[in-house]
Design a protein around this motif. Structure first.
Motif, PDB file in Angstrom:
ATOM      1  N   ASN A  24      35.875  55.494 -41.800  1.00 35.20           N
ATOM      2  CA  ASN A  24      36.459  55.788 -40.228  1.00 35.20           C
ATOM      3  C   ASN A  24      37.227  54.394 -39.347  1.00 35.20           C
ATOM      4  N   TYR A  25      37.716  54.953 -38.656  1.00 34.40           N
ATOM      5  CA  TYR A  25      38.350  53.836 -37.956  1.00 34.40           C
ATOM      6  C   TYR A  25      38.752  54.217 -36.320  1.00 34.40           C
ATOM      7  N   VAL A  26      38.859  53.047 -35.607  1.00 32.98           N
ATOM      8  CA  VAL A  26      39.100  53.156 -34.043  1.00 32.98           C
ATOM      9  C   VAL A  26      40.176  52.518 -33.848  1.00 32.98           C
ATOM     10  N   HIS A  27      41.087  53.144 -32.889  1.00 37.35           N
ATOM     11  CA  HIS A  27      42.271  52.511 -32.434  1.00 37.35           C
ATOM     12  C   HIS A  27      42.847  53.263 -31.191  1.00 37.35           C
ATOM     13  N   ARG A  28      43.588  52.257 -30.588  1.00 38.71           N
ATOM     14  CA  ARG A  28      44.136  52.751 -29.228  1.00 38.71           C
ATOM     15  C   ARG A  28      45.236  53.947 -29.415  1.00 38.71           C
ATOM     16  N   VAL A  29      45.064  54.826 -28.370  1.00 41.19           N
ATOM     17  CA  VAL A  29      46.227  55.957 -28.651  1.00 41.19           C
ATOM     18  C   VAL A  29      46.534  55.921 -26.975  1.00 41.19           C
ATOM     19  N   ASP A  30      47.465  57.076 -26.974  1.00 37.31           N
ATOM     20  CA  ASP A  30      47.883  57.655 -25.694  1.00 37.31           C
ATOM     21  C   ASP A  30      47.132  58.734 -25.524  1.00 37.31           C
ATOM     22  N   VAL A  31      46.122  58.874 -24.725  1.00 38.61           N
ATOM     23  CA  VAL A  31      45.078  60.053 -24.618  1.00 38.61           C
ATOM     24  C   VAL A  31      45.563  61.236 -24.169  1.00 38.61           C
ATOM     25  N   GLU A  32      46.758  61.319 -23.565  1.00 34.03           N
ATOM     26  CA  GLU A  32      47.471  62.187 -22.845  1.00 34.03           C
ATOM     27  C   GLU A  32      48.038  63.348 -24.176  1.00 34.03           C
ATOM     28  N   ILE A  33      48.386  62.546 -25.330  1.00 31.59           N
ATOM     29  CA  ILE A  33      49.039  63.325 -26.439  1.00 31.59           C
ATOM     30  C   ILE A  33      47.698  64.414 -27.130  1.00 31.59           C
ATOM     31  N   TYR A  34      46.376  63.613 -26.809  1.00 28.64           N
ATOM     32  CA  TYR A  34      45.440  64.698 -27.381  1.00 28.64           C
ATOM     33  C   TYR A  34      44.750  65.500 -26.523  1.00 28.64           C
ATOM     34  N   THR A  35      44.799  65.298 -25.497  1.00 27.40           N
ATOM     35  CA  THR A  35      44.369  66.005 -24.470  1.00 27.40           C
ATOM     36  C   THR A  35      44.995  67.186 -23.588  1.00 27.40           C
ATOM     37  N   SER A  36      46.370  67.097 -23.928  1.00 27.52           N
ATOM     38  CA  SER A  36      47.030  67.963 -22.699  1.00 27.52           C
ATOM     39  C   SER A  36      47.238  69.541 -23.513  1.00 27.52           C
ATOM     40  N   TRP A  37      46.521  69.907 -24.382  1.00 27.46           N
ATOM     41  CA  TRP A  37      46.403  71.111 -24.896  1.00 27.46           C
ATOM     42  C   TRP A  37      45.810  71.868 -23.841  1.00 27.46           C
ATOM     43  N   LYS A  38      44.826  71.314 -23.139  1.00 26.22           N
ATOM     44  CA  LYS A  38      43.959  71.963 -22.166  1.00 26.22           C
ATOM     45  C   LYS A  38      44.836  72.554 -20.937  1.00 26.22           C
ATOM     46  N   GLU A  39      46.011  71.941 -20.819  1.00 28.64           N
ATOM     47  CA  GLU A  39      46.864  72.311 -19.808  1.00 28.64           C
ATOM     48  C   GLU A  39      48.214  73.178 -20.257  1.00 28.64           C
ATOM     49  N   GLY A  40      47.728  73.664 -21.727  1.00 29.87           N
ATOM     50  CA  GLY A  40      48.780  74.370 -22.248  1.00 29.87           C
ATOM     51  C   GLY A  40      50.053  73.668 -22.833  1.00 29.87           C
ATOM     52  N   MET A  41      49.849  72.265 -22.833  1.00 29.80           N
ATOM     53  CA  MET A  41      51.084  71.625 -23.443  1.00 29.80           C
ATOM     54  C   MET A  41      50.705  70.879 -24.963  1.00 29.80           C
ATOM     55  N   PHE A  42      51.572  70.750 -25.590  1.00 28.21           N
ATOM     56  CA  PHE A  42      51.184  69.905 -26.909  1.00 28.21           C
ATOM     57  C   PHE A  42      51.984  68.591 -27.073  1.00 28.21           C
ATOM     58  N   ASN A  43      51.404  67.459 -26.831  1.00 29.23           N
ATOM     59  CA  ASN A  43      52.083  66.332 -26.967  1.00 29.23           C
ATOM     60  C   ASN A  43      51.995  65.849 -28.608  1.00 29.23           C
TER      61      ASN A  43
END
Lengths: 202, 439
Positions: free
Chosen positions: B348-367
């Motif tokens: 496992n590993y932890v790194h910084r990401v643009d959270v928008e990319i992983y959470t926009s699905w709930k607004e019907g968008m896919f980043n």
């Protein structure tokens, strides 16, 4: 003693008194181990799943005839092995392989880390040890698997293998010696032959 | 020769030299006794070879880390008897070579087998135990031994239970209420809301009342097939967005000590803060624990990777690799970090990401940001509930960045992808889509 052993024994007692939810907990505690163990005898995963299902159906149906045990996992392992091998015998017309130990037990290893694999000496050593392990008898592999993966005792292993405790103990010792000799030969190439001879005679 | 601590230096006065000598004798004698005691205790181990160690049951339990006593004993042993170090090391080396591959069942398989067991055993008994069918409570949630152990040991009363129902159709969006009643979810984006008592459930404007006595012990279960999604409000006010192809299990009301849910698939959580009652998302790979925060968990059984992304607050992630191998691992995330766990290797590993990319699905968008076409296609398959075959494996490794609007038709989305990477796509007779190299 395996983790959860006392818990399983308590649940088993509740199950014998009629609690099916106790059996569902025993099921959850052991189902993955049963599946993993069963898959070492056959590549047919569907067969293993069917046998697990059949095993628990049988337990519910024969509940009143079952007796108490403080080694639930061992009991389940013995049963699942018997069922899987019986099914395999039925389809291939082999006989009595359960007692003779004349069945297949595929030990199966995790993949080697590709980074470590680049190290030639390291991977050579791993492969040498692995081929030594693969060349053990089915019974030896099964015993080592039960011992090193599930931490079962000699007594528990002996029951699953249909052996006396003393025989299972020496079976395991011989197997370990064989693996050890391969490791040793890697360390001291000069005494290689000596150890092979030693391993054969011990 | 060293002196016992706390004994003054007597050498200046000859009268005391005799006494000093006596102390020395006592000291030597004491050491002798201690040595004999140790030898006796070490006893059988003094002549042990690596093979003997490996035959020792507690030694194996130490290596499997399955027994605290054994771990303590052998760690102590190694420190105390350095002359046994070599044999012990060799035993450990041999043990480590037995790196067995391990087959595992998925949560669904575990559930299905048990359902079959119940079915078959009841059929053959001619329904004599029909009542048991409803009374029988099945703890689906604790798929693995380690997991169920956790619960029995923490508190008996805190059992997660779910009423057994007739075999569940996973292709139909539905809520299964305690007692086994199934309510279908008809809209594409359904909304489910529990009131604070857990007795009232509002599903897309329809209100359903539950029996208060059923509310407490048993679990609700929402099943969202591919091509649909859903938003839930739990009894504590926590909001959950369930992505396509996911299931969530949760009690109508949470216990006061902790709030626990089980997730298969992907969900975004907006957890209401409660310092005294942590919120725990359990999956088959890891547990995610929070007090109050916003985060995404992706735990699809057919994905190779488990992921969780933190938007705000703080979460800790604990892997669930069976306690037997002692591979449990705990990481704490900061906002804008992603935790990834490779299911097969356990790395496992932890790194910084643009959270928008992983959470926009709930607004019907896919980043997506430099994601493999393979992974993008898997997401589209889930979202639209269509099969998309990539005919040339090389195409799967194209990296894609950008924003896709999933409210559009699947063919529009594939057109957009085609504009960015050199592919052609088409539709097969059976309704599946395919992606090929352009001619």
């Amino acid at each position: 003693m395996y983790p959860n052993q006392n818990l399983d024994s308590m649940l088993w007692k509740d199950f014998l008194e009629g609690s099916e939810s106790a059996l569902s907990k025993i099921y959850l505690n052991n189902v993955n181990d049963l599946f993993a163990f069963g898959c070492k005898f056959t590549v047919d995963k569907a067969l293993v799943k069917d046998c697990i299902q059949e095993l628990f159906v049988t337990l519910i149906q024969t509940r009143t005839r079952l007796s108490e045990t403080n080694n639930v996992k061992g009991y389940l392992f013995t049963a699942i092995k018997r069922m899987i091998i019986r099914e395999m015998v039925r389809s291939s017309k082999l006989e009595n392989i359960l007692e003779s130990g004349d069945y297949r037990f595929e030990i199966g290893f995790e993949n080697i880390d590709p980074v470590e694999f680049e190290n030639d000496n390291y991977s050579k050593k791993i492969l040498a040890v692995r081929s030594a392990i693969e060349s053990l008898t089915s019974r030896q592999k099964e015993a080592l698997y039960l011992k090193f993966y599930f931490g079962l005792s000699h007594k528990e292993i002996a029951e699953i293998l249909h052996l006396e405790e003393q025989s299972s103990r020496s079976l395991i010792s011989r197997a370990i010696q064989k693996v050890r000799s391969v490791l040793k030969s890697d360390k001291k190439r000069i005494s290689k032959i000596l150890f092979v001879v030693f391993a054969r005679h011990s | 020769m060293s002196y016992l601590p706390g004994i003054p230096n007597f050498q200046q006065k000859t009268a005391l030299q005799y006494k000093n000598f006596r102390y020395k004798t006592i000291y030597i004698f004491a050491m002798l006794v201690l040595w004999l005691y140790r030898l006796q205790k070490m006893g059988k181990y003094s002549t042990y070879t690596s093979t003997d160690f490996l035959n020792e049951e507690t030694f194996i339990r130490w290596r499997l880390k399955s027994d605290k006593e054994a771990v303590k004993f052998w760690e102590n042993f190694v420190k105390k008897y350095p002359d046994k170090q070599e044999e012990v090391n060799e035993a450990i080396e041999i043990f480590n070579h037995f790196n067995f591959a391990h087959e595992e069942l998925t949560l669904d398989e575990i559930f299905t087998i048990w359902n079959n067991v119940k079915h078959h055993s009841e059929k053959k008994r001619n329904g004599g135990f029909a009542i048991l069918k409803y009374a029988a409570i099945f703890i689906l949630v604790f798929a693995t031994g380690a997991l169920s152990y956790y619960f029995y040991s923490s508190s008996q009363s805190n059992e997660f239970t779910i009423a057994e129902t007739t075999p569940v159709n996973f292709n139909e969006a539905q809520v299964i209420l305690p007692g086994g009643k199934s309510v279908p979810l008809r809209s594409k984006d359904s909304e489910i809301r529990y009131d604070a008592t857990g007795e009232k459930v509002i599903i897309d404007n329809d209100t359903i009342s539950q029996q208060p006595n059923q509310v407490k012990s048993e679990m609700n279960r929402v099943i969202i097939p591919y091509g649909k999604s859903s938003q839930l409000t739990l009894s504590d006010g926590t909001k959950v967005w369930l992505n396509a192809g996911s299931q969530l299990m949760y009690p109508s009301v949470f216990s006061s000590k902790q709030r626990e849910v089980l997730l298969i698939g992907e969900a975004f959580f907006e957890v209401v803060k409660n310092e005294t009652s942590p919120f725990i998302v359990r999956t088959d790979q890891a547990d995610v624990e929070v007090l109050g925060t916003r985060f995404d968990v992706s735990a699809y059984p057919d994905d190779k990777i488990f992921q969780t992304v933190l938007v705000s607050g703080s979460v800790s992630v604990e892997t669930r690799k069976e306690g037997m191998l002692g591979r449990k691992d705990k990481k704490v995330l900061e906002p804008n970090q992603m935790y990834s766990l490779d299911k097969q290797s356990g790395v496992n590993y932890v790194h910084r990401v643009d959270v928008e990319i992983y959470t926009s699905w709930k607004e019907g968008m896919f980043n997506c940001d430099k994601q493999d076409l393979n992974r993008v296609v898997r997401k589209l398959e889930r979202y639209y509930n269509k099969k998309i075959h990539i005919k040339d494996p090389m195409l799967g490794s194209y990296k894609i960045s950008g924003k896709l609007d999933l409210k559009n038709d699947i063919s529009d989305v594939l057109d957009v992808i085609q504009a960015f990477v050199p592919i052609d796509w088409g539709k097969q007779k059976n309704g599946d889509y395919f992606i090929v190299k352009p001619n």
